[in-house]
Design a protein around this motif. Structure first.
Motif, PDB file in Angstrom:
ATOM      1  N   GLU A 150      -3.655 -10.392   8.315  1.00  0.00           N
ATOM      2  CA  GLU A 150      -4.190  -9.173   8.932  1.00  0.00           C
ATOM      3  C   GLU A 150      -3.100  -8.416   9.684  1.00  0.00           C
ATOM      4  O   GLU A 150      -3.071  -7.174   9.678  1.00  0.00           O
ATOM      5  N   LYS A 164      -5.475   0.012   1.918  1.00  0.00           N
ATOM      6  CA  LYS A 164      -6.550   0.775   2.558  1.00  0.00           C
ATOM      7  C   LYS A 164      -7.038   1.898   1.658  1.00  0.00           C
ATOM      8  O   LYS A 164      -8.251   2.122   1.518  1.00  0.00           O
ATOM      9  N   LYS A 214       0.358  -1.442   3.409  1.00  0.00           N
ATOM     10  CA  LYS A 214      -0.871  -1.396   4.209  1.00  0.00           C
ATOM     11  C   LYS A 214      -1.710  -0.182   3.832  1.00  0.00           C
ATOM     12  O   LYS A 214      -2.938  -0.274   3.667  1.00  0.00           O
ATOM     13  N   TYR A 258      -1.140  -6.513   6.752  1.00  0.00           N
ATOM     14  CA  TYR A 258      -1.683  -5.474   5.878  1.00  0.00           C
ATOM     15  C   TYR A 258      -3.130  -5.082   6.137  1.00  0.00           C
ATOM     16  O   TYR A 258      -3.802  -4.548   5.265  1.00  0.00           O
ATOM     17  N   GLY A 259      -3.607  -5.325   7.354  1.00  0.00           N
ATOM     18  CA  GLY A 259      -4.912  -4.789   7.716  1.00  0.00           C
ATOM     19  C   GLY A 259      -6.016  -5.824   7.696  1.00  0.00           C
ATOM     20  O   GLY A 259      -5.827  -6.987   7.332  1.00  0.00           O
ATOM     21  N   ASP A 260      -7.195  -5.393   8.110  1.00  0.00           N
ATOM     22  CA  ASP A 260      -8.330  -6.297   8.320  1.00  0.00           C
ATOM     23  C   ASP A 260      -8.719  -7.053   7.054  1.00  0.00           C
ATOM     24  O   ASP A 260      -8.665  -6.516   5.937  1.00  0.00           O
ATOM     25  N   TRP A 304      -6.709  -9.278  -0.596  1.00  0.00           N
ATOM     26  CA  TRP A 304      -6.230  -7.896  -0.615  1.00  0.00           C
ATOM     27  C   TRP A 304      -5.818  -7.498  -2.035  1.00  0.00           C
ATOM     28  O   TRP A 304      -6.368  -6.557  -2.599  1.00  0.00           O
TER      29      TRP A 304
END
Length: 621
Positions: A264, A430, A426, A267-269, A320
């Motif tokens: 996380e 998204k 990232k 590269y994000g939630d 991801w």
């Protein structure tokens, strides 16, 4: 043209036509445009499945799954909808609750049959009553003796690449994403789990309900049924396993939450709420399978020292790259796996340090060199963008997609700088979340969002569409591997090896040590190594596999190694390990030995593994 400034120039009729056309254009944009698909009969631009309600019963006595698959569909004024089916018995089909006609088309060995269902242009749901058969390739039914606890039978599915159609009639293309809910009935002594929201304990009646609210590709539909227990690692991570394996698995995977946090931060939630792992019986054909919310894993990664847990980082990274952003077709497979290897190594670096990450990368680089050498007569197979027309997608599941894909991305990172590359990745995840992507669409995004803004000229065409490895490749080094090579050299020169030099070696160092044996190695050398390190009795599956491969290559038969190789091939069904050893037999003119073992081991393998070895050894039952 600025419409507001030109309104006075047009008549009301023209204005109606203009704004009417614009509305139609907006509506058209809402409709998904699917890429051409070589490995599915579906015509999703005409009619596509959107949600599945699955109601099935798992019968271990007959080894059959039966029930009903009900789909909500996107109907673009269609008179039919086509699904994929292979080795299934279709009993009845309904459209909006009323029985309708259907047809199973001509059978293809790879693709199965198109299931064409008659619908109206107003049809919103279809329901297929069906049964699996004894030819269903996705399923492996295991006897109690084939499990860890040897008390109850076990069942698991494996859908990647195009096997989901063998246990559910479905539009089996990665670009067709669906949500689903399911009711699964199993013997009350057993637990069912799926790639969905899962139970943490057995029900009293053996009936389980599941929900997957995020849209996933059909190859990620997964089911396992067995005498399972669950143990949490953290609030959102945990492990399922048979009773005798649960504590070992819990210890081995105790860093899962750390891995999720590291991912996380990069590269994000994590968008799937729960990340659990189920340890399957040893016949599972892969190291791991990234089924959303519930990774399927081989017990061969249970080493007792967390030394093989990069596999868990790999499957987590798929949350991801692969599950969130998915290759649109199997020709674009590198978009799943190259990104995932890159992400896996970044997770491992964050959790365990750069030394370990670079060793993983270098082992992958060795795999890549070996793969390229094996394709020297078919160099087109070393391109990242595949051409799998008329071929099984499994043909593209090799080190090219994984390790050449990784090397391409690492070279990009080193070219533009890690900070810029991380921002790019990232945003990429998204921007494309819960969608599928082709190689060409990715390259357009890469140019527009990374290369052009930073005035970087990069030979992407050569990396993607040409065979081999371009010269502008990242160079990966490891001081630890340099020390391993020095130790190997000294040992071959009969220098006494101090135990302190090897006692803290990781699995990666041992693998590098064994892989680098020179072709001039003698039986005397092999005997010295075996006496010093007892490699023929290695309990670490990866170390055992590379040692057994060298024993076959170098015609070494000491320390009961022949029997240990046979036992390993009968016990372990992981395709990579099995294929490596049978390849070594075949390459060294020992096909008769290989066939003698294979006749004993084949019944323990999933169809994915068995099909590969059947072809390798030209085996006919």
């Amino acid at each position: 043209m600025n419409i507001t400034k030109k309104v006075a120039l047009y008549s009301p009729l023209l204005l109606l036509l203009i704004f009417g056309c614009q509305t139609e254009t907006k509506d058209e944009k809402k409709t998904t445009n699917y890429a051409e698909e070589l490995h599915s009969y579906a015509k999703p631009n005409i009619s596509a499945i959107k949600h599945l309600n699955l109601d099935i019963t798992v019968d271990f006595k007959t080894e059959v799954i039966s029930g009903k698959a009900t789909y909500t569909i996107e109907n673009n004024n269609a008179s039919s909808i086509i699904l994929d089916s292979k080795f299934l018995k279709i009993d009845k089909v309904e459209a909006d609750g009323k029985e309708t006609t259907f047809k199973l088309g001509e059978f293809n060995e790879q693709l199965g049959q198109p299931l064409t269902i008659e619908i109206k242009n107003t049809t919103k749901t279809i329901a297929i009553s069906y049964r699996t058969t004894n030819k269903t390739e996705a399923l492996q039914w295991l006897t109690p003796q084939q499990t860890a606890d040897k008390k109850y039978p076990f069942l698991f599915t494996q859908g990647q690449a195009i096997l989901t159609r063998t246990w559910i009639p479905i539009q089996d293309s990665p670009q067709i994403r669906i949500t689903y809910d399911a009711t699964v009935k199993v013997p009350k002594e057993l637990m069912a789990v799926m790639s969905a929201e899962n139970p943490k304990a057995k029900t009293a009646d053996g009936v389980y309900s599941f929900k997957m609210k995020q849209p996933i590709s059909p190859y990620l539909m997964a089911l396992a049924v067995g005498d399972l227990e669950y143990k949490a690692v953290s609030e959102r991570t945990g492990v399922y396993a048979e009773k005798s394996m649960i504590e070992k698995a819990h210890f081995e995977f105790s860093d899962m939450e750390k891995m999720v946090i590291a991912a996380e931060n990069l590269y994000g939630d994590y968008d799937w709420e729960q990340f659990d792992v189920i340890v399957l019986p040893p016949s599972f054909p892969f190291g791991g399978m990234e089924n959303p919310r519930l990774t399927f894993a081989t017990p061969t990664v249970i080493a007792g020292d967390k030394s093989l847990t990069s596999l868990i980082a790999h499957e987590l990274a798929h949350s991801w790259s692969g599950n969130l952003v998915t290759n649109a077709t199997w020709n674009d497979f590198w978009l799943n796996e190259g990104f995932t290897v890159y992400f896996e190594i970044r997770i491992m670096e964050a959790v365990y340090g750069k030394d370990r990450a670079n060793m993983i990368a270098l082992i992958g680089r060795q795999d890549l060199d070996e793969e390229i050498e094996s394709f020297k007569d078919e160099p087109y197979r070393t391109k990242l963008k595949l051409d799998l027309k008329g071929k099984n997608p499994d043909d593209g599941m090799n080190s090219i997609a994984y390790d050449k894909g990784y090397l391409f991305l690492r070279t990009l990172e080193e070219t533009v700088g890690r900070e810029k590359f991380d921002i790019f990745l990232k945003d990429y995840f998204k921007t494309h979340a819960f969608s599928t992507i082709t190689t060409e669409k990715f390259l357009n995004y890469l140019n527009a969002n990374l290369l052009e803004p930073n005035n970087v000229i990069f030979n992407t065409e050569a990396w993607i569409y040409q065979p081999g490895i371009p010269t502008n490749q990242a160079i990966i080094t490891s001081n630890k591997f340099s020390n391993v090579e020095k130790t190997l050299h000294n040992f071959l020169e009969n220098v006494t090896i101090d135990d302190t030099l090897t006692k803290d070696w990781t699995t990666l160092e041992w693998v590098h040590f064994i892989r680098n044996f020179p072709e001039t190695m003698t039986n005397k050398d092999m005997t010295r190594f075996d006496e010093a390190f007892d490699l023929s009795s290695a309990t670490n599956s990866h170390i055992a596999m590379v040692w057994f491969e060298q024993a076959i290559n170098l015609d070494y038969h000491g320390n009961n190694v022949d029997q240990n190789i046979e036992d390993f091939l009968i016990r372990v069904g992981r395709r990579w390990y099995v294929n490596t050893l049978f390849k070594a037999f075949e390459k060294n003119g020992k096909t008769e030995e290989a066939l003698a073992i294979y006749k004993k081991s084949r019944a323990n393998y999933h169809s994915v593994t068995a099909n590969t070895i059947d072809e390798l050894l030209n085996y006919n039952q």
